[in-house]
Write an enzyme that holds these catalytic residues in place. Structure first.
Site, PDB file in Angstrom:
ATOM      1  N   ILE A   1     -14.586   7.724  65.331  1.00 57.65           N
ATOM      2  CA  ILE A   1     -14.106   9.339  65.646  1.00 57.65           C
ATOM      3  C   ILE A   1     -13.532  10.086  66.948  1.00 57.65           C
ATOM      4  CG2 ILE A   1     -14.028  11.366  64.224  1.00 57.65           C
ATOM      5  CD1 ILE A   1     -16.151   9.891  62.441  1.00 57.65           C
ATOM      6  N   CYS A   2     -11.992  10.561  66.979  1.00 57.41           N
ATOM      7  CA  CYS A   2     -12.822  11.157  68.448  1.00 57.41           C
ATOM      8  C   CYS A   2     -11.630  13.179  68.477  1.00 57.41           C
ATOM      9  CB  CYS A   2     -11.222  11.102  69.697  1.00 57.41           C
ATOM     10  SG  CYS A   2      -9.707  10.600  68.777  1.00 57.41           S
ATOM     11  N   TYR A   3     -10.499  13.811  69.087  1.00 58.96           N
ATOM     12  CA  TYR A   3     -10.033  14.706  68.335  1.00 58.96           C
ATOM     13  C   TYR A   3      -9.260  14.713  67.262  1.00 58.96           C
ATOM     14  CZ  TYR A   3     -12.788  16.765  72.223  1.00 58.96           C
ATOM     15  OH  TYR A   3     -14.186  16.585  72.719  1.00 58.96           O
TER      16      TYR A   3
ATOM     17  N   GLY B   1      -6.945  11.124  66.776  1.00 52.77           N
ATOM     18  CA  GLY B   1      -7.229   9.607  66.625  1.00 52.77           C
ATOM     19  C   GLY B   1      -6.426   9.159  67.358  1.00 52.77           C
TER      20      GLY B   1
ATOM     21  N   PHE C   1     -10.957  14.413  63.633  1.00 52.93           N
ATOM     22  CA  PHE C   1     -11.977  14.991  63.773  1.00 52.93           C
ATOM     23  C   PHE C   1     -11.523  16.393  63.064  1.00 52.93           C
ATOM     24  CE2 PHE C   1     -14.533  19.102  63.692  1.00 52.93           C
ATOM     25  CZ  PHE C   1     -15.703  18.654  62.798  1.00 52.93           C
TER      26      PHE C   1
END
Length: 106
Positions: free
Chosen positions: A64-66, A68, A93
């Protein structure tokens, strides 16, 4: 090895089904502290070695990042480290929080 992109609705159903899944969040410490998926672990260069030593490589791994994007590079690298099933969360996220605001821990 490779990874696949995972949409947030599928991840939500996996969590509802209590599927064995490892969630790793590669965002910065302050962003993670202000909100993250319940049960996720913040992953960075400082704890990467311990994570690789201790992780269940047979379980699905979701990065998971900001939004994708960064998670795709991390997922590709993690898949080369022996994980059987690696996914990058589409929308990251930000999309998760917008769709499931009640499923965010802080």
């Amino acid at each position: 090895m490779s990874f696949s992109r995972l949409d947030i609705a599928t991840l939500a159903s996996w969590l509802d089904e209590s599927r064995a899944v490892t969630l790793v969040d590669i965002r910065d410490p302050m962003s993670f502290a202000s909100g993250h998926l319940p049960g996720s672990t913040r992953l960075d260069n400082l704890n990467l070695g311990d994570f690789l030593d201790q992780a269940d490589k047979a379980a699905a791994l979701v990065v998971i990042c900001y939004h994708g994007n960064s998670s795709q590079g991390a997922a590709g690298w993690l898949s080369s480290q022996g994980f059987a099933e690696v996914h990058s969360l589409d929308g990251g996220f930000t999309a998760w929080q917008a769709e499931y605001p009640d499923r965010v821990a802080s």
